[in-house]
Design an enzyme around this catalytic site. Structure first.
Site, mmCIF file in Angstrom:
data_model
loop_
_atom_site.group_PDB
_atom_site.id
_atom_site.type_symbol
_atom_site.label_atom_id
_atom_site.label_comp_id
_atom_site.label_asym_id
_atom_site.label_seq_id
_atom_site.Cartn_x
_atom_site.Cartn_y
_atom_site.Cartn_z
ATOM 1 N N HIS A 85 0.852 -1.192 0.000
ATOM 2 C CA HIS A 85 0.000 0.000 0.000
ATOM 3 C C HIS A 85 0.885 1.237 0.000
ATOM 4 O O HIS A 85 1.956 1.255 0.595
ATOM 5 C CB HIS A 85 -0.893 -0.008 1.245
ATOM 6 N N ASP A 164 -14.058 2.472 6.714
ATOM 7 C CA ASP A 164 -13.105 3.213 5.894
ATOM 8 C C ASP A 164 -13.743 3.675 4.588
ATOM 9 O O ASP A 164 -13.460 4.769 4.109
ATOM 10 C CB ASP A 164 -11.843 2.389 5.605
ATOM 11 N N ARG A 171 -13.344 12.187 3.949
ATOM 12 C CA ARG A 171 -12.045 12.875 4.095
ATOM 13 C C ARG A 171 -11.587 13.454 2.768
ATOM 14 O O ARG A 171 -10.988 14.527 2.719
ATOM 15 C CB ARG A 171 -10.984 11.902 4.637
ATOM 16 N N SER A 186 -7.029 4.327 8.517
ATOM 17 C CA SER A 186 -7.631 4.049 7.205
ATOM 18 C C SER A 186 -6.889 2.891 6.533
ATOM 19 O O SER A 186 -7.492 1.917 6.081
ATOM 20 C CB SER A 186 -7.554 5.310 6.344
ATOM 21 N N LYS A 190 -8.148 -1.452 6.488
ATOM 22 C CA LYS A 190 -8.334 -2.229 5.239
ATOM 23 C C LYS A 190 -7.404 -3.432 5.221
ATOM 24 O O LYS A 190 -7.769 -4.522 4.792
ATOM 25 C CB LYS A 190 -8.016 -1.358 4.015
HETATM 26 N N1 URA Z 1 -4.343 5.411 1.676
HETATM 27 C C1 URA Z 1 -5.424 5.042 2.419
HETATM 28 O O1 URA Z 1 -5.956 3.954 2.227
HETATM 29 N N2 URA Z 1 -5.876 5.871 3.340
HETATM 30 C C2 URA Z 1 -5.324 7.070 3.594
HETATM 31 O O2 URA Z 1 -5.786 7.763 4.470
HETATM 32 C C3 URA Z 1 -4.203 7.462 2.821
HETATM 33 C C4 URA Z 1 -3.729 6.612 1.871
#
Ligand code: URA
Length: 439
Positions: A85, A164, A171, A186, A190
């Site tokens: 990620h 999320d 957001r 966040s 996930k």
């Molecule tokens: N990626 C995400 O999944 N969430 C964030 O807040 C920033 C980057």
């Protein structure tokens, strides 16, 4: 009857910088998912968190409440599952290149990815820029993807990390993205729900990232590692430089095309270097190889023999791309799509390309959202014709604009593009490595 939570005392508390209890955080997240709290109160609380922060215990409680807001995925038959990620950058199409490479090397990958966020693009919007593709895939479909081509990728849904899904979209349009606790919760909600045991993080640092200096990037990396490890994941990663856009293209379909090109030709550019650096970490985490040279050779082979490209194509077809869309993806090229040139008004050396300003402009041109209901123009975006340390002459093209709004003559858009390029006297800008720190 559903119990309404009164969010006002929580907003008042956070407004003056006091800590929320685990129970208060849990009640808020439950109410968000049950939709028993209005968006304007959640937006106010998000802003109070953005301004006054959260301590470690609050961040941990928020992460766990969000991770448990839906089901946690688990997949049959995979002792090792990897995930990757990014905290968000401009032109960051790494997942589109790296995930198929990992799958082709033999490391199964499962990911829940996000849409565009603030000035930064998102993986799901990039995949869905191809006609017919939907990343709204449930657990059964993800298991099938893993079994068929070793890589499952989907978005958060009503069932998986639903908190999320809701907070992320809010957001995106309320200026509350660049918050260490909110980003930590966040991402990790996930990832903990997503079923992988290993997570490789790309924490972006620089003027075109949510973390603009090394200190905050290190703090975010530390949070991600500590809370992720506490949740039973093996978290490692790198802090990487994010100033000028990664690669040439910024914009959803344009980035998908560029990713396809990288999987064909493996160009020797900073974006490929980043792909390899992250891939080395993933292959070590997955127990495939600790030798960076061996890791790179294995990754390179999947590009040379076409197996990584094959994984990308099979993924897109699985998610709904019809033969016509796949043929278009194969036939289209960045220099053949309708586009409009923006030229330099002075000669010199490119000292900087301001990725963040490009990101905001791309949102205005339809590549991202200004309000939640905005539709994305998949073709909206730009391709850089010049990068840092390139020489440019007055009248030469610095960028190409695409998409409905980009194709319209608009002096204000051209002025904003030119303002993104710092052109000065001939000298080489200091070249910094892409990877700044490994953790
Ligand atoms: N990626 C995400 O999944 N969430 C964030 O807040 C920033 C980057």
């Amino acid at each position: 009857m559903t119990q309404m939570v009164n969010l006002v005392p929580l907003i008042e508390k956070k407004k003056v910088g006091r800590s929320l209890t685990d129970a208060e955080i849990q009640a808020w997240i439950d109410a968000v998912v049950a939709e028993t709290v209005p968006d304007y109160q959640t937006a106010a609380l998000l802003m109070a968190i953005r301004l006054n922060g959260m301590d470690f215990d609050e961040t941990l409680a928020l992460t766990n409440a969000m991770a448990d807001s839906g089901d946690r995925l688990s997949f049959q038959g995979y002792p090792v599952l990897a995930d990757k990620h990014s905290t968000g950058g401009i032109g960051d199409k790494v997942t589109l290149i790296l995930a198929p490479i990992m799958a082709a090397v033999g490391l199964p990958v499962t990911m829940l990815s996000g849409r565009g966020l603030g000035f930064s693009g998102g993986t799901i919007d990039k995949f869905e820029s191809l006609e017919g593709v939907s990343c709204n895939q449930g657990p059964g479909a993800m298991q099938a993807m893993l079994d068929r081509f070793g890589w499952a990728n989907a978005q958060a849904t009503e069932r998986i990390a639903p908190a999320d899904r809701i907070l992320y979209a809010l957001r995106d349009v309320t200026g509350t993205v660049d918050s260490i606790p909110l980003i930590t919760a966040s991402i990790l909600s996930k990832k903990l729900a997503g079923g992988a045991g290993c997570l490789c993080m790309d924490v972006k640092c620089g003027t075109a990232a949510f973390m603009q200096d090394m200190e905050s990037a290190r703090e975010l990396a530390g949070n991600l590692k500590t809370i992720g490890d506490m949740g039973g994941m093996n978290v490692r990663g790198v802090i990487t430089r994010m100033e000028e856009p990664l690669g040439h293209a910024v914009g959803n379909y344009l980035e998908l095309l560029e990713a396809r090109d990288y999987l064909k030709t493996c160009p020797d550019r900073p974006l490929m270097e980043l792909v390899f650096a992250l891939g080395e970490v993933m292959l070590a985490q997955g127990g495939l190889t600790n030798d960076p040279g061996d890791a790179r050779a294995r990754m390179r082979k999947t590009i040379d023999d076409g197996s990584a490209m094959d994984r990308l194509e099979r993924y897109l077809v699985f998610c709904g791309a019809q033969p016509q869309a796949m043929s278009r993806l194969q036939a289209d090229s960045l220099d053949k799509l309708p586009r409009r040139a923006v030229t330099a008004e002075r000669s010199g050396m490119v000292h900087a390309v301001k990725g963040r300003d490009i990101g905001y402009l791309m949102v205005d041109l339809g590549a991202g959202r200004k309000v939640r209901s905005d539709a994305i123009d998949p073709l909206a975006g730009l391709v850089l014709a010049r990068h840092v340390n390139d020489r440019v002459e007055r009248g030469q093209v610095i960028a190409w604009l695409y998409g409905e709004k980009g194709l319209r003559e608009d002096p204000e858009v051209d002025r904003r593009i030119r303002a993104c390029f710092e052109i000065g006297e001939a000298r080489d800008a200091l070249r910094q490595p892409v990877v700044l720190h490994a953790f």
